[in-house]
Scaffold this active site. Structure first.
Site, mmCIF file in Angstrom:
data_model
loop_
_atom_site.group_PDB
_atom_site.id
_atom_site.type_symbol
_atom_site.label_atom_id
_atom_site.label_comp_id
_atom_site.label_asym_id
_atom_site.label_seq_id
_atom_site.Cartn_x
_atom_site.Cartn_y
_atom_site.Cartn_z
ATOM 1 N N GLY A 13 0.395 2.046 61.820
ATOM 2 C CA GLY A 13 2.595 1.893 61.094
ATOM 3 C C GLY A 13 2.359 3.549 60.587
ATOM 4 N N ASP A 88 8.764 -12.047 52.486
ATOM 5 C CA ASP A 88 10.170 -12.090 51.868
ATOM 6 C C ASP A 88 10.966 -13.418 52.009
ATOM 7 O OD1 ASP A 88 9.736 -9.370 52.563
ATOM 8 O OD2 ASP A 88 11.632 -9.092 54.060
ATOM 9 N N GLN A 141 15.694 -5.190 46.187
ATOM 10 C CA GLN A 141 15.665 -5.996 48.109
ATOM 11 C C GLN A 141 16.250 -6.926 47.279
ATOM 12 O OE1 GLN A 141 17.769 -4.862 50.717
ATOM 13 N NE2 GLN A 141 18.069 -6.663 50.012
ATOM 14 N N ALA A 142 17.500 -8.199 47.861
ATOM 15 C CA ALA A 142 17.175 -9.375 47.816
ATOM 16 C C ALA A 142 16.629 -9.952 48.651
ATOM 17 C CB ALA A 142 19.168 -9.756 48.365
ATOM 18 N N TYR A 147 8.203 -7.724 46.354
ATOM 19 C CA TYR A 147 7.605 -6.580 46.941
ATOM 20 C C TYR A 147 8.579 -5.427 46.375
ATOM 21 C CZ TYR A 147 7.479 -3.453 50.961
ATOM 22 O OH TYR A 147 7.358 -1.782 51.155
ATOM 23 N N GLY A 178 12.308 4.761 52.999
ATOM 24 C CA GLY A 178 13.394 4.128 53.548
ATOM 25 C C GLY A 178 12.914 3.201 54.440
HETATM 26 N N1 LIG Z 1 7.468 0.672 57.362
HETATM 27 C C1 LIG Z 1 8.839 0.800 56.581
HETATM 28 O O1 LIG Z 1 10.158 1.137 56.633
HETATM 29 C C2 LIG Z 1 8.265 0.958 55.131
HETATM 30 C C3 LIG Z 1 9.563 1.787 54.350
HETATM 31 C C4 LIG Z 1 9.141 2.125 52.773
HETATM 32 C C5 LIG Z 1 7.834 1.049 52.248
HETATM 33 N N2 LIG Z 1 6.330 1.311 53.371
HETATM 34 C C6 LIG Z 1 4.875 1.128 52.845
HETATM 35 O O2 LIG Z 1 4.436 1.972 53.592
HETATM 36 C C7 LIG Z 1 3.066 1.594 53.451
HETATM 37 C C8 LIG Z 1 2.528 1.212 55.231
HETATM 38 O O3 LIG Z 1 4.133 0.369 55.782
HETATM 39 P P1 LIG Z 1 4.245 -0.147 56.991
HETATM 40 O O4 LIG Z 1 5.192 -0.525 58.049
HETATM 41 O O5 LIG Z 1 3.198 1.361 58.524
HETATM 42 O O6 LIG Z 1 2.669 -1.495 57.794
HETATM 43 P P2 LIG Z 1 1.757 -1.872 58.583
HETATM 44 O O7 LIG Z 1 2.876 -1.433 59.911
HETATM 45 O O8 LIG Z 1 2.473 -3.228 58.734
HETATM 46 O O9 LIG Z 1 0.543 -1.295 58.310
HETATM 47 C C9 LIG Z 1 -0.378 -1.498 57.061
HETATM 48 C C10 LIG Z 1 -1.392 -1.599 57.463
HETATM 49 O O10 LIG Z 1 -1.784 -1.997 55.581
HETATM 50 C C11 LIG Z 1 -3.128 -2.993 56.084
HETATM 51 N N3 LIG Z 1 -3.322 -3.213 55.054
HETATM 52 C C12 LIG Z 1 -3.048 -4.904 54.586
HETATM 53 N N4 LIG Z 1 -3.307 -5.288 54.144
HETATM 54 C C13 LIG Z 1 -3.822 -5.041 53.429
HETATM 55 C C14 LIG Z 1 -5.307 -5.414 52.825
HETATM 56 N N5 LIG Z 1 -4.712 -6.560 51.829
HETATM 57 N N6 LIG Z 1 -6.620 -4.857 52.493
HETATM 58 C C15 LIG Z 1 -6.264 -3.479 53.140
HETATM 59 N N7 LIG Z 1 -5.329 -3.195 54.281
HETATM 60 C C16 LIG Z 1 -4.229 -3.943 54.378
HETATM 61 C C17 LIG Z 1 -3.661 -3.283 57.233
HETATM 62 O O11 LIG Z 1 -3.966 -3.569 58.062
HETATM 63 P P3 LIG Z 1 -3.639 -4.911 59.156
HETATM 64 O O12 LIG Z 1 -3.970 -3.710 60.480
HETATM 65 O O13 LIG Z 1 -5.740 -5.044 59.621
HETATM 66 O O14 LIG Z 1 -3.284 -5.403 59.565
HETATM 67 C C18 LIG Z 1 -2.050 -2.307 58.146
HETATM 68 O O15 LIG Z 1 -3.330 -1.308 58.662
HETATM 69 C C19 LIG Z 1 2.972 -0.492 53.180
HETATM 70 O O16 LIG Z 1 2.241 0.144 51.590
HETATM 71 C C20 LIG Z 1 4.333 -0.484 52.743
HETATM 72 O O17 LIG Z 1 5.230 -1.224 51.985
HETATM 73 C C21 LIG Z 1 7.023 1.039 54.599
#
Ligand SMILES: NC(=O)c1ccc[n+]([C@@H]2O[C@H](COP(=O)([O-])OP(=O)(O)OC[C@H]3O[C@@H](n4cnc5c(N)ncnc54)[C@H](OP(=O)(O)O)[C@@H]3O)[C@@H](O)[C@H]2O)c1
Length: 241
Positions: A13, A88, A141-142, A147, A178
């Site tokens: 990600g 969620d 966000q609803a 989160y 976003g």
């Molecule tokens: N995607 C979006 O649109 C978006 C928007 C705003 C903010 N964010 C934030 O950006 C960050 C990355 O999001 P993403 O979309 O890239 O998420 P993602 O694709 O679901 O990847 C999440 C990563 O975090 C790791 N992880 C989850 N729980 C963990 C834990 N308890 N301990 C250690 N590692 C953990 C996962 O490990 P595994 O691979 O082993 O599962 C994975 O490497 C998050 O904080 C998210 O809230 C994302």
């Protein structure tokens, strides 16, 4: 340059893009993950970046894992708190467990990871802590009370700790993405994504993980030394603070 960066959730990600961009910028990078061994192994194979498995919600595991990562890579100069999850549900249906999992990972995880690394940064008089928060921590966000609360908490953490780190040469900043095209967002129902989410983004598309990674590389750099306690909002004009 010789600096060391640790990226939580750095194997896929947004974290994957951050790990790669920091490596390309000359950092020695270590990436952590929670449980997806297959993806982490493929990531290490493709990038040469070492991965470490532990739960950021577990303080003792963080302290032990950080000690190991520092032994193998050197003291951590740049910490990117990126690991995050969603659980969620509308509030009236949200279970205590859904609340706890998200707070433990997305908010307490930031404390657990930063706390063991902070004394070394203070001693060395240099550090960069970059917290990946979210647009939904800014606007709420609803369906995401857990989160939104955790991600808003990350912004408070950032502003308070920035004041403590300022005299020690440590900057603490946040990025609020976003909607970014990762598995977390692809997990959203396609109809909801196309009919309700994308139309709310004035640029008319999801963001790319690399667009967040470039913000991280900037905040980690010496050029960003006067920027601390701030939030970079990268959301395609969806929401202004
Ligand atoms: N995607 C979006 O649109 C978006 C928007 C705003 C903010 N964010 C934030 O950006 C960050 C990355 O999001 P993403 O979309 O890239 O998420 P993602 O694709 O679901 O990847 C999440 C990563 O975090 C790791 N992880 C989850 N729980 C963990 C834990 N308890 N301990 C250690 N590692 C953990 C996962 O490990 P595994 O691979 O082993 O599962 C994975 O490497 C998050 O904080 C998210 O809230 C994302």
């Amino acid at each position: 340059m010789g600096r060391v960066a640790l990226v939580t959730g750095g194997s896929r990600g947004i974290g994957e893009a951050i790990s790669k961009a920091l490596k390309d910028a000359g950092y020695t990078v270590a990436a952590t993950y929670a449980g997806n061994d297959e993806k982490a192994a493929a990531f290490t194979e493709a990038t040469g970046i070492k991965t470490y498995k532990w739960d950021v919600g577990d303080y003792e595991a963080c302290a032990a894992g950080i000690a190991k990562a520092e032994e193998e890579n050197g003291p951590i100069d740049v910490l990117v708190n990126n690991a995050g999850i969603t659980r969620d549900a509308m509030f009236h249906r949200m279970t205590p467990d859904q609340w706890k999992q998200v707070i433990d990972t997305n908010l307490t995880g930031v404390f657990n990871m930063t706390h063991p690394i902070w004394p070394g940064m203070r001693d060395r008089k240099f550090g960069r802590v970059i917290n990946i928060s979210s647009i939904n921590g800014q606007k709420g966000q609803a369906g995401q009370v857990n989160y939104s609360a955790a991600k808003a908490g990350d912004l408070g953490f950032t502003k308070a700790l920035a004041q403590e780190g300022a005299r020690a040469g440590i900057t603490v900043n946040a990025i609020c993405p976003g909607y970014i095209a990762t598995e977390m967002v692809k997990a959203i129902d396609e109809k909801v994504l196309n009919e309700r989410i994308i139309p709310q983004i004035p640029v008319g598309r999801l963001g790319e993980p690399e667009e967040i990674a470039r913000c991280v590389v900037f905040l980690a750099s010496d050029d960003a030394g006067f920027i601390t306690g701030s939030t970079i909002t990268a959301n395609g004009a969806q929401f202004f603070v």
